[in-house]
Design a protein around this motif. Structure first.
Motif, PDB file in Angstrom:
ATOM      1  N   SER A  56       0.809  -1.212   0.000  1.00 53.43           N
ATOM      2  CA  SER A  56       0.000   0.000   0.000  1.00 53.43           C
ATOM      3  C   SER A  56       0.847   1.270   0.000  1.00 53.43           C
ATOM      4  O   SER A  56       0.398   2.322  -0.459  1.00 53.43           O
ATOM      5  CB  SER A  56      -0.930   0.014   1.216  1.00 53.43           C
ATOM      6  OG  SER A  56      -0.182  -0.033   2.424  1.00 53.43           O
ATOM      7  N   SER A  57       2.073   1.186   0.499  1.00 56.71           N
ATOM      8  CA  SER A  57       2.909   2.383   0.601  1.00 56.71           C
ATOM      9  C   SER A  57       3.864   2.573  -0.576  1.00 56.71           C
ATOM     10  O   SER A  57       4.282   3.694  -0.865  1.00 56.71           O
ATOM     11  CB  SER A  57       3.725   2.346   1.899  1.00 56.71           C
ATOM     12  OG  SER A  57       4.613   1.247   1.905  1.00 56.71           O
ATOM     13  N   THR A  58       4.189   1.491  -1.260  1.00 57.37           N
ATOM     14  CA  THR A  58       5.184   1.585  -2.340  1.00 57.37           C
ATOM     15  C   THR A  58       4.680   1.083  -3.692  1.00 57.37           C
ATOM     16  O   THR A  58       5.312   1.346  -4.712  1.00 57.37           O
ATOM     17  CB  THR A  58       6.441   0.770  -1.996  1.00 57.37           C
ATOM     18  OG1 THR A  58       6.092  -0.619  -1.924  1.00 57.37           O
ATOM     19  CG2 THR A  58       7.039   1.224  -0.670  1.00 57.37           C
ATOM     20  N   ILE A 112      10.448   5.034   0.914  1.00 58.86           N
ATOM     21  CA  ILE A 112      10.629   4.638   2.313  1.00 58.86           C
ATOM     22  C   ILE A 112      11.818   5.324   2.961  1.00 58.86           C
ATOM     23  O   ILE A 112      11.750   5.787   4.103  1.00 58.86           O
ATOM     24  CB  ILE A 112      10.790   3.104   2.414  1.00 58.86           C
ATOM     25  CG1 ILE A 112       9.557   2.398   1.870  1.00 58.86           C
ATOM     26  CG2 ILE A 112      11.063   2.677   3.856  1.00 58.86           C
ATOM     27  CD1 ILE A 112       8.258   2.751   2.579  1.00 58.86           C
ATOM     28  N   MET A 113      12.926   5.444   2.220  1.00 58.06           N
ATOM     29  CA  MET A 113      14.172   5.940   2.805  1.00 58.06           C
ATOM     30  C   MET A 113      14.447   7.413   2.511  1.00 58.06           C
ATOM     31  O   MET A 113      15.271   8.038   3.179  1.00 58.06           O
ATOM     32  CB  MET A 113      15.345   5.089   2.310  1.00 58.06           C
ATOM     33  CG  MET A 113      15.197   3.600   2.605  1.00 58.06           C
ATOM     34  SD  MET A 113      15.118   3.213   4.361  1.00 58.06           S
ATOM     35  CE  MET A 113      16.856   3.364   4.810  1.00 58.06           C
ATOM     36  N   ASN A 133      22.982  -4.341   5.872  1.00 55.17           N
ATOM     37  CA  ASN A 133      22.510  -3.627   7.060  1.00 55.17           C
ATOM     38  C   ASN A 133      21.530  -2.511   6.696  1.00 55.17           C
ATOM     39  O   ASN A 133      20.550  -2.274   7.409  1.00 55.17           O
ATOM     40  CB  ASN A 133      23.698  -3.058   7.851  1.00 55.17           C
ATOM     41  CG  ASN A 133      24.513  -4.149   8.530  1.00 55.17           C
ATOM     42  OD1 ASN A 133      23.970  -5.142   9.006  1.00 55.17           O
ATOM     43  ND2 ASN A 133      25.827  -3.978   8.553  1.00 55.17           N
ATOM     44  N   GLU A 134      21.767  -1.836   5.589  1.00 58.47           N
ATOM     45  CA  GLU A 134      20.836  -0.794   5.146  1.00 58.47           C
ATOM     46  C   GLU A 134      19.513  -1.384   4.694  1.00 58.47           C
ATOM     47  O   GLU A 134      18.445  -0.786   4.906  1.00 58.47           O
ATOM     48  CB  GLU A 134      21.479   0.025   4.024  1.00 58.47           C
ATOM     49  CG  GLU A 134      22.595   0.921   4.507  1.00 58.47           C
ATOM     50  CD  GLU A 134      23.456   1.485   3.389  1.00 58.47           C
ATOM     51  OE1 GLU A 134      24.051   2.573   3.595  1.00 58.47           O
ATOM     52  OE2 GLU A 134      23.544   0.846   2.310  1.00 58.47           O
ATOM     53  N   VAL A 135      19.566  -2.565   4.099  1.00 59.38           N
ATOM     54  CA  VAL A 135      18.331  -3.249   3.716  1.00 59.38           C
ATOM     55  C   VAL A 135      17.511  -3.599   4.961  1.00 59.38           C
ATOM     56  O   VAL A 135      16.277  -3.505   4.941  1.00 59.38           O
ATOM     57  CB  VAL A 135      18.645  -4.515   2.895  1.00 59.38           C
ATOM     58  CG1 VAL A 135      17.383  -5.352   2.679  1.00 59.38           C
ATOM     59  CG2 VAL A 135      19.261  -4.138   1.550  1.00 59.38           C
ATOM     60  N   GLN A 136      18.176  -3.978   6.046  1.00 65.40           N
ATOM     61  CA  GLN A 136      17.451  -4.254   7.290  1.00 65.40           C
ATOM     62  C   GLN A 136      16.699  -3.017   7.763  1.00 65.40           C
ATOM     63  O   GLN A 136      15.563  -3.109   8.264  1.00 65.40           O
ATOM     64  CB  GLN A 136      18.416  -4.726   8.379  1.00 65.40           C
ATOM     65  CG  GLN A 136      19.215  -5.969   8.040  1.00 65.40           C
ATOM     66  CD  GLN A 136      18.359  -7.159   7.656  1.00 65.40           C
ATOM     67  OE1 GLN A 136      17.453  -7.550   8.397  1.00 65.40           O
ATOM     68  NE2 GLN A 136      18.630  -7.742   6.498  1.00 65.40           N
ATOM     69  N   LYS A 141      11.541   0.069   8.374  1.00 69.28           N
ATOM     70  CA  LYS A 141      10.721   1.253   8.097  1.00 69.28           C
ATOM     71  C   LYS A 141       9.482   0.909   7.276  1.00 69.28           C
ATOM     72  O   LYS A 141       8.403   1.471   7.493  1.00 69.28           O
ATOM     73  CB  LYS A 141      11.566   2.313   7.382  1.00 69.28           C
ATOM     74  CG  LYS A 141      12.602   2.968   8.276  1.00 69.28           C
ATOM     75  CD  LYS A 141      13.326   4.103   7.549  1.00 69.28           C
ATOM     76  CE  LYS A 141      14.298   4.808   8.490  1.00 69.28           C
ATOM     77  NZ  LYS A 141      14.984   5.954   7.827  1.00 69.28           N
ATOM     78  N   LEU A 142       9.635  -0.004   6.317  1.00 72.59           N
ATOM     79  CA  LEU A 142       8.489  -0.423   5.514  1.00 72.59           C
ATOM     80  C   LEU A 142       7.439  -1.087   6.393  1.00 72.59           C
ATOM     81  O   LEU A 142       6.240  -0.802   6.283  1.00 72.59           O
ATOM     82  CB  LEU A 142       8.941  -1.376   4.411  1.00 72.59           C
ATOM     83  CG  LEU A 142       7.833  -1.988   3.540  1.00 72.59           C
ATOM     84  CD1 LEU A 142       7.037  -0.913   2.811  1.00 72.59           C
ATOM     85  CD2 LEU A 142       8.427  -2.985   2.543  1.00 72.59           C
TER      86      LEU A 142
END
Length: 283
Positions: A56-58, A112-113, A133-136, A141-142
């Motif tokens: 719904s957000s992306t 998201i980012m 780590n950035e994907v985590q 956040k998603l």
């Protein structure tokens, strides 16, 4: 030696069961799974699970993946195989899940980012130059944005299961390497850059770019082979290692790296212009 190995396998199986137990209790598979128009439709005893799902957000699209069994490895006679793709290991996926139809795009990452770290810019190109780590952080956040905890990176077994789409051949379309150009961007046809998602043929389960374009992070720690790996498809976090796994090959790779069984070891802080990810969503 054998008893120690059996104990490890038992522990892995218990951990896998505990992690999935809550889902299995609430989702009882009573009817069969059928393929319609390259998408998988799941039917439980009480309701029908949609064959696709959209964030719904992306707007990120997902395809329903059925339960099943497969061999997580490559046979000894497979061309370009590596020792890390053995021994033969039967994996049973008991619970259906949604897998991203494609790798996460730069547009979706920015939603998201709020930034775009990619080297090869393009809204519909895969996001790259992102560490494990950035994907985590993206996943965290998603999930918060949509008030859920269902999004995550796939396990290595889940990734290969969806890539193979019911096959045990070198590629999801068979063993004929000459057909790879129809399904993938790799060294021979990429022009040394990423390309927008969905421009090549999908596999038979409707997933794009499982071979080539960008390597894709999975959740698992790197292990030198599949000895003592869990048999239920769970994320393999056991061990003292630090490195993580990426799958699928990329625009920079020769044919052999793009095989369904191909895997690569990476520091979780690695950032490359040929390294991205796709997400899984639990039911």
């Amino acid at each position: 030696m054998g008893s120690k190995s059996n104990l490890k396998n038992h522990i892995n199986a218990v951990l896998c069961h505990l992690k999935r137990g809550e889902i299995e209790d609430s989702y009882v598979v009573e009817d069969s799974y059928v393929v319609e128009d390259s998408y998988v439709v799941a039917k439980s005893g009480y309701s029908e699970t949609p064959a696709t799902f959209a964030s719904s957000s992306t707007g990120m699209e997902f395809v329903l993946i059925p339960p099943g069994e497969f061999d997580l490895d490559s046979p000894s006679e497979e061309k370009d195989r590596a020792d890390s793709e053995s021994p033969v290991h039967k994996v049973t996926i008991k619970i259906p899940f949604y897998m991203g139809r494609s790798s996460v795009t730069q547009r979706q990452w920015k939603m998201i980012m709020g930034n775009n770290p990619s080297h090869f810019k393009g809204e519909d190109r895969p996001v790259e130059m992102v560490s494990w780590n950035e994907v985590q952080e993206f996943v965290k956040k998603l999930n918060a944005t949509e008030s859920t905890d269902k999004y995550r990176l796939p396990s290595e077994a889940e990734w290969e299961y969806t890539c193979r789409a019911g096959t045990q051949t070198g590629y999801s379309f068979g063993n004929d390497e000459s057909k790879l150009k129809e399904y993938a961007w790799y060294a021979e046809n990429s022009g040394r850059k990423t390309h927008s998602i969905g421009r090549k043929k999908p596999n038979s389960w409707g997933l794009y770019d499982m071979h080539g374009n960008v390597w894709e992070w999975v959740q698992d720690k790197w292990h030198e082979n599949y000895k003592d790996s869990p048999s239920g498809g769970c994320v393999w976090e056991a061990g003292n290692g630090f490195d993580r796994v990426s799958r699928g090959g990329s625009w920079y790779c020769d044919i052999g790296f793009c095989r369904s069984a191909g895997r690569f070891r990476r520091d979780p802080e690695s950032r490359f212009g040929n390294l991205g990810f796709r997400l899984l969503k639990e039911l």
